[in-house]
Design an enzyme around this catalytic site. Sequence first.
Site, short mmCIF file in Angstrom:
data_model
loop_
_atom_site.label_atom_id
_atom_site.label_comp_id
_atom_site.label_asym_id
_atom_site.label_seq_id
_atom_site.Cartn_x
_atom_site.Cartn_y
_atom_site.Cartn_z
CB VAL A 88 -0.96 0.01 1.22
CG1 VAL A 88 -1.76 1.32 1.26
CG2 VAL A 88 -1.92 -1.18 1.14
CE LYS B 273 -7.44 -5.37 6.87
NZ LYS B 273 -6.82 -5.08 5.61
CD GLU C 67 -13.70 6.40 2.32
OE1 GLU C 67 -14.30 7.45 2.59
OE2 GLU C 67 -14.25 5.29 2.35
CB VAL D 112 -14.04 -0.02 5.71
CG1 VAL D 112 -15.21 -0.95 5.40
CG2 VAL D 112 -13.80 0.03 7.21
N GLY E 42 -2.08 -14.77 -5.26
CA GLY E 42 -1.70 -13.66 -4.38
C GLY E 42 -2.89 -13.00 -3.70
CD GLU F 201 -1.43 -11.90 3.93
OE1 GLU F 201 -0.23 -12.16 4.16
OE2 GLU F 201 -1.84 -10.76 3.68
CG ASP G 142 -9.70 -8.37 6.39
OD1 ASP G 142 -8.80 -7.53 6.58
OD2 ASP G 142 -10.54 -8.27 5.47
CE LYS H 43 -11.12 -4.94 5.30
NZ LYS H 43 -11.00 -5.90 4.16
#
Lengths: 397, 397
Positions: free
Chosen positions: B13, B101, B125, B128, B183, B186, B197, B201
Site C-alpha cells: 500500500v 483496519k 477511508e 474499509v 496472491g 496469504e 479481517d 471492518k
Amino acid sequence: MSVKFAVLGHGVVGSGVVELFYKNQKSIEKKAGTEMELKYILDLRDFPDAPYADKFTKDFNDILNDDEVTAVCECMGGLEPAYTFVKSCLEKGKSVSTSNKELVAEKGDILLAIAKEKGCNFFFEASVGGAIPIIRPLHRCLAANDIFKISGILNGTTNFILTKMYNDDMPFDEALKLAQELGYAEKDPTADIEGHDASRKICILSSLAFGKHVYPKSVYTKGISQIDLCDVKIADQLGYAIKLIASVKKLDNDKILPSVMPMLVPRDNIISGVDDVFNAVLVDADAVDKSMFYGRGAGKFPTASAVVGDLIETVKHHVNVFSQYWEPSQDDSFIESIENFSSKWYFRIPSDDNAHASVMFNCEDGLAFITDEELTFAQAKAQAESLGAYALIPILL
Amino acid sequence: MSVKFAVLGHGVVGSGVVELFYKNQKSIEKKAGTEMELKYILDLRDFPDAPYADKFTKDFNDILNDDEVTAVCECMGGLEPAYTFVKSCLEKGKSVSTSNKELVAEKGDILLAIAKEKGCNFFFEASVGGAIPIIRPLHRCLAANDIFKISGILNGTTNFILTKMYNDDMPFDEALKLAQELGYAEKDPTADIEGHDASRKICILSSLAFGKHVYPKSVYTKGISQIDLCDVKIADQLGYAIKLIASVKKLDNDKILPSVMPMLVPRDNIISGVDDVFNAVLVDADAVDKSMFYGRGAGKFPTASAVVGDLIETVKHHVNVFSQYWEPSQDDSFIESIENFSSKWYFRIPSDDNAHASVMFNCEDGLAFITDEELTFAQAKAQAESLGAYALIPILL
C-alpha cells in the site's frame, strides 16, 4: 445560537426535506455541530394544515433579505425562477443545496463561480442519482484518480420500464402505462423516456469529472421508446440486459464523449443487475479500477436525504469548502462527435442476410447478431442501412 | 509554499501511495489547492533503486520532529509500532490518513479524540473496502439518515473463494490454494478465511454509524472454512448465493448486533452479484432506503487511492474538518448477544427427517430446507442439534 435556513418549494422533494429535518433533527444537529432552525418555506400555495404552517411565505424577498438565513435548500425544479432565486442567494453569501438537475446542467458553471467568489457553497448531491452519494465520492474520495469513464443508469422511470419488459414480457407501451399508474412516470413522460433527464445528469457528472461545463445540447441523447420487446428477449438469451445508459468517456485525443442511449449490458457487469427504479453509477479510474454506487434515483425521501446531507455540510462549514468546481466552456470543441463513438453492436436484420459474427441468434423476423469487431457509430449506421436492419444497439464494453 | 507529507511503510500500500502521488501529482495538487511534496518515506528496508530513493529514512523521529511535515500516510499495518507512531503524529498536530483496519478497529476512539483535541484529522477511508468510498459517504452523504442496517462483503479473499466454489464447482481447499497462488490469500490465510479481517471492518462501520466504539472481541465472527461445496450448489438452486456477510443491525431495544458469518443472499439482493475479489457495502436507512457501494476491496492502487483521497482532504483543510467521531465504550452492554440474532435459516439434514418448510431440496445425503419463520440463533442451533443437521446458515433478509 442556531443556524437558520429556508426551503424553496414545498412539492415532493421540498416537503421531504422539511419532514426529514424535523424527523431526524436531533442527530442532524449533532452532525452539523450546531442547533438549526427552519425559518421559511417558500411556496405560492397555501398549506394551512401543515404542522409547520407558520413557516410559509409567498415572498422570496423575505428569505433573501433576512440576514439570519445563511443556508437555502432549493427544491422547486425547472430553470426559472429557480435560477434567479439561487443566484440572488449565492450573491448574498447564502449557501445553497439543490436537487434541481436542470439548473445545475444549464447554469452550474455560473453558480459555482459566484459561490467561489462569495465564499459560500453551492451543493447539488441530490441532482444526480437522488439518494446515491455520487457527487461527493466522485469528487473527493476518488480525487487521487484519473477518471477514464463513467457509465450509469440515471433514470428510474426508464429502468422500471425496461425491467418490466425484461422480467414480465411486457411491451413498452404497457410498461409505460404501468409506470404512470404507479407514479413513476409523469403524464407527459417525454423527459424521462426520451433520455433528457439522464442527459442532464450525465452533463453534471461530466462537468465535475473533467472540469469543463458540458451542456445538454452537446450530448447525443436517445431514449427507449423504440426498444422492441423482442430485442429485450433476444439480448437476454445472448447474455445481456438492455439498459438506458448515460455515459462519458475520456478518449485518447483528450476529448470526452458523453452520450445517453440504450445499450446491451453484459450480465457480468454489475450494472446489469440494477433493476426497477434503482439507479447506479459505475466509475472507471486508474487507481480504483471500478467503483459502483447504487440506490434510489428519485423519490421524496431519497432525494431529501441528499439535500439535507448537503445542508448539514454547509451548516458545518460557513466558508466555501468544496474545490468542486468546473470552468465555463466557450464551445464544445472538447466534446467528440457521436459519429466517432466506438463499440461492438447488436444488429437485428431480415433473415435472408448473412452475418459474419460469432454471436448469432435466429429470431422470428430474421437474424440478430453482435459484431466481433468494434465499429464507430457512423460505420454501424452505414452497415445497418445497407442490411435494412430493424434494430441497432451498442454494447456497453 | 508546498505542503509536506510523509509515508510510513513502503510495502504494497505504501509504495502504491508514493507511485500514485507522483503519477497524478498535478491533478492531486489542483484538487488540494496547493503544491505538495513527499518529504519522507519510513521503512527499515533499503530501496536503493527506487526513483525516490533519497526520500527514505529508517528513523521515525526524522518525521515526527520535522515541523514542516503536516500530514502523514500510515501504511505499515498491524497494531505496533503503527499505533505509537500515529498517536505521536496526532499529538504533534500532524494529520494522519491510514489504511490500517486493525489500528482503527482497536484504537479508533483514542486516536479520534486526540485528533479532535489537537485540531488535526484522523482519516481512514482506506481501512474499509479499499477503493470503495464508504466512510465518507456513510458519515457525510447519509448524515440526514437514521441508519438501520449495514451489510457488506468486506473481504475479497473469501469472496474470491466462494465465487470459485459457485462458478467452477471448486471445493473450498482447492479454491483457497488457487487464491494463494494468485496472491489473493496469504500463506497463513486465517485472518481472511476465519472472518477476522471482515470483523475489524464491521467494527469500524458500526462505530461510525452508531457512535460508540465496537471492539472486534464483541463481534460474533465465523469464517467460511466449513462451507461445503454441496451447500453452495444447493443454495444456488434455491435462488441464493452464499457470501461471507459482515453486518450490523440496530434493534428495537436500541442495542446493535454486529456479526460476521456466511449467509445465503437472495439472488434479487444486488449484493448477491458481487463476485471475485470485489467488495460491497449495502446501507439500509430511513430516508435513502437502500444504498450500495461497490469496488475493489484491496490491492495496491485501489487502497492507495483511498489513502491519497484522504491526504488531499487533509491538505485542503488544515483544521479538523470531520465530525466523524465516536465515543469510547465502557462495556459492550449496547451490543446484543448473537444468541438473539434472528433470521430465516438454511438447514441441511439427514434425509429420514421430515421438515415442515415450503422451500425444500432433496440432496445426495439428505434434505435441505429454508425455514418459513424467523428463528433466533439460539432456537436455530437447538433445532439443528435435534435434527442432526449437517449445515445451518442464516438467510440475509
